[in-house]
Scaffold this motif. Structure first.
Motif, PDB file in Angstrom:
ATOM      1  N   UNK A 112      80.181 -27.469   3.715  1.00  6.89           N
ATOM      2  CA  UNK A 112      79.636 -28.642   4.398  1.00  6.89           C
ATOM      3  C   UNK A 112      80.684 -29.751   4.382  1.00  6.89           C
ATOM      4  N   UNK A 113      80.738 -30.565   5.421  1.00 10.06           N
ATOM      5  CA  UNK A 113      81.618 -31.731   5.356  1.00 10.06           C
ATOM      6  C   UNK A 113      81.198 -32.635   4.188  1.00 10.06           C
ATOM      7  N   UNK A 114      82.184 -33.180   3.489  1.00  9.14           N
ATOM      8  CA  UNK A 114      81.916 -34.023   2.328  1.00  9.14           C
ATOM      9  C   UNK A 114      80.985 -35.177   2.684  1.00  9.14           C
ATOM     10  N   UNK A 115      81.211 -35.825   3.835  1.00 11.83           N
ATOM     11  CA  UNK A 115      80.378 -36.979   4.199  1.00 11.83           C
ATOM     12  C   UNK A 115      78.934 -36.561   4.484  1.00 11.83           C
ATOM     13  N   UNK A 116      78.706 -35.348   4.949  1.00  7.05           N
ATOM     14  CA  UNK A 116      77.333 -34.865   5.164  1.00  7.05           C
ATOM     15  C   UNK A 116      76.623 -34.712   3.822  1.00  7.05           C
ATOM     16  N   UNK A 117      77.321 -34.111   2.865  1.00  6.17           N
ATOM     17  CA  UNK A 117      76.702 -33.901   1.553  1.00  6.17           C
ATOM     18  C   UNK A 117      76.483 -35.242   0.851  1.00  6.17           C
ATOM     19  N   UNK A 118      77.446 -36.144   0.968  1.00  8.03           N
ATOM     20  CA  UNK A 118      77.292 -37.480   0.389  1.00  8.03           C
ATOM     21  C   UNK A 118      76.092 -38.192   1.004  1.00  8.03           C
ATOM     22  N   UNK A 119      75.936 -38.095   2.312  1.00 10.69           N
ATOM     23  CA  UNK A 119      74.776 -38.698   2.981  1.00 10.69           C
ATOM     24  C   UNK A 119      73.481 -38.117   2.437  1.00 10.69           C
ATOM     25  N   UNK A 120      73.443 -36.795   2.282  1.00  9.42           N
ATOM     26  CA  UNK A 120      72.246 -36.144   1.768  1.00  9.42           C
ATOM     27  C   UNK A 120      71.915 -36.653   0.364  1.00  9.42           C
ATOM     28  N   UNK A 121      72.907 -36.757  -0.498  1.00  5.97           N
ATOM     29  CA  UNK A 121      72.653 -37.219  -1.862  1.00  5.97           C
ATOM     30  C   UNK A 121      72.187 -38.667  -1.882  1.00  5.97           C
ATOM     31  N   UNK A 122      72.756 -39.508  -1.015  1.00  9.60           N
ATOM     32  CA  UNK A 122      72.323 -40.906  -0.935  1.00  9.60           C
ATOM     33  C   UNK A 122      70.868 -40.982  -0.464  1.00  9.60           C
ATOM     34  N   UNK A 123      70.526 -40.204   0.560  1.00  8.57           N
ATOM     35  CA  UNK A 123      69.145 -40.165   1.063  1.00  8.57           C
ATOM     36  C   UNK A 123      68.210 -39.646  -0.029  1.00  8.57           C
ATOM     37  N   UNK A 124      68.593 -38.581  -0.692  1.00  5.54           N
ATOM     38  CA  UNK A 124      67.773 -37.993  -1.760  1.00  5.54           C
ATOM     39  C   UNK A 124      67.518 -39.034  -2.858  1.00  5.54           C
ATOM     40  N   UNK A 125      68.561 -39.699  -3.289  1.00  6.22           N
ATOM     41  CA  UNK A 125      68.415 -40.724  -4.317  1.00  6.22           C
ATOM     42  C   UNK A 125      67.537 -41.871  -3.865  1.00  6.22           C
ATOM     43  N   UNK A 126      67.712 -42.300  -2.624  1.00  6.69           N
ATOM     44  CA  UNK A 126      66.898 -43.388  -2.076  1.00  6.69           C
ATOM     45  C   UNK A 126      65.421 -43.001  -2.053  1.00  6.69           C
TER      46      UNK A 126
END
Length: 167
Positions: A112-126
């Protein structure tokens, strides 16, 4: 959604390993703003902080707060909601910590692109900060469906789809 409706998000980089990644703050702000616009939660005039740390930092947090002595990708710390003495003070949603090495490793392992995974983790945390969890199958399904919808708004494919699934 106006800027007054969005939670104020502060991104704190506490580990040098993040310095080589371009656009992480923009990626995180976009993910949080999109998530806030799609959840049924009062995030107006609220604040949250996202700490970009390393595996050592998140391992310490995980050990101290959850009793688990190993690194993880993301941790959320919802703020305790209490009576505010000052109604003009912003309401804290809480804090999110994201570990660089684990995030990088997972993104590469899952192709996965790093920014996609980072976005997912930010959304998950939020989502954890605004009351969602995955402690049982029903709640996990609700949270994962919402994550899929938010990420789709960001143009990010379903993070739970597996290469071996047949459509």
């Amino acid at each position: 959604m106006t800027s007054a409706d969005r939670p104020a998000t502060e991104v704190l980089v506490t580990a040098d390993c993040w310095n080589g990644e371009r656009g992480v703050e923009t990626t995180i702000h976009r993910a949080i703003e999109t998530a806030a616009s799609m959840v049924d939660a009062d995030t107006a005039d609220a604040e949250l902080a996202i700490m970009l740390t390393d595996d050592a930092g998140i391992r310490t947090l995980n050990k101290n707060w959850r009793g688990i002595d190993k690194p993880t990708n993301v941790l959320s710390f919802p703020a305790l909601q209490s009576e505010r003495a000052d109604d003009d003070a912003p309401r804290m949603l809480g804090d999110i910590a994201i570990a660089y090495e684990t995030t990088r490793f997972e993104a590469e392992a899952e192709h996965k692109p790093f920014d996609h995974h980072l976005s997912h983790l930010a959304v998950h945390g939020f989502l954890h900060l605004v009351g969602y969890d995955h402690e049982n199958d029903k709640d996990a399904e609700i949270m994962e469906d919402l994550e899929r919808d938010i990420l789709a708004q960001l143009g990010i494919p379903d993070p739970y789809a597996h290469d071996d699934q047949v459509n």
